[in-house]
Design a protein around this motif. Structure first.
Motif, PDB file in Angstrom:
ATOM      1  N   ASN A 179       7.848  -0.786   3.728  1.00 49.95           N
ATOM      2  CA  ASN A 179       6.584  -1.316   4.241  1.00 49.95           C
ATOM      3  C   ASN A 179       6.800  -2.809   4.442  1.00 49.95           C
ATOM      4  N   LEU A 180       7.056  -3.205   5.662  1.00 47.72           N
ATOM      5  CA  LEU A 180       7.466  -4.578   5.949  1.00 47.72           C
ATOM      6  C   LEU A 180       6.403  -5.622   5.639  1.00 47.72           C
ATOM      7  N   VAL A 181       5.181  -5.211   5.415  1.00 45.55           N
ATOM      8  CA  VAL A 181       4.132  -6.152   5.050  1.00 45.55           C
ATOM      9  C   VAL A 181       4.377  -6.677   3.633  1.00 45.55           C
ATOM     10  N   ILE A 182       4.821  -5.789   2.721  1.00 49.93           N
ATOM     11  CA  ILE A 182       4.982  -6.182   1.315  1.00 49.93           C
ATOM     12  C   ILE A 182       6.396  -6.012   0.781  1.00 49.93           C
ATOM     13  N   GLU A 183       7.302  -5.459   1.595  1.00 43.23           N
ATOM     14  CA  GLU A 183       8.654  -5.178   1.104  1.00 43.23           C
ATOM     15  C   GLU A 183       9.719  -5.769   2.022  1.00 43.23           C
ATOM     16  N   ASP A 184      10.846  -6.095   1.410  1.00 43.26           N
ATOM     17  CA  ASP A 184      12.062  -6.467   2.124  1.00 43.26           C
ATOM     18  C   ASP A 184      13.085  -5.364   1.896  1.00 43.26           C
ATOM     19  N   VAL A 210       4.574 -10.820  -4.215  1.00 48.50           N
ATOM     20  CA  VAL A 210       3.776  -9.601  -4.254  1.00 48.50           C
ATOM     21  C   VAL A 210       3.748  -9.102  -5.697  1.00 48.50           C
ATOM     22  N   ARG A 245      13.020  -0.107   8.940  1.00 51.00           N
ATOM     23  CA  ARG A 245      11.890  -0.749   9.611  1.00 51.00           C
ATOM     24  C   ARG A 245      10.819   0.269  10.010  1.00 51.00           C
ATOM     25  N   LYS A 292       8.450  -8.005  -1.771  1.00 48.12           N
ATOM     26  CA  LYS A 292       8.686  -9.400  -1.409  1.00 48.12           C
ATOM     27  C   LYS A 292       8.286 -10.307  -2.569  1.00 48.12           C
TER      28      LYS A 292
END
Length: 80
Positions: free
Chosen positions: A68-73, A13, A63, A10
């Motif tokens: 890793n949806l916390v730091i990645e799109d 980051v 998903r 994201k």
């Protein structure tokens, strides 16, 4: 049906690998390169005939495991 999932960090980051590549490009004389971001591409061969269903399944996989949806799109696209 083939689906491509592209996973990127994201915005905001820290990307140390991208910074290292940017520095190496400058050292090698490639000017005009700004920020470099490193990601990954995952190609999935799915037993689907409907493109919408294939994309939905790939989204669920991304998903659940691939990103890793916390730091990645991620972005999914049906390729074939």
């Amino acid at each position: 049906m083939k689906v491509r999932v592209t996973v990127m960090l994201k915005d905001g980051v820290l990307d140390p690998q991208g910074k290292a590549v940017a520095h190496a490009l400058h050292v090698l004389g490639f000017g005009g390169v700004g920020e470099v971001r490193i990601g990954r591409v995952i190609e999935l061969e799915l037993d689907e005939t409907d493109p919408a269903a294939a994309r939905e399944k790939a989204d669920a996989m991304a998903r659940g495991l691939l990103a890793n949806l916390v730091i990645e799109d991620f972005v999914t696209e049906v390729v074939a």
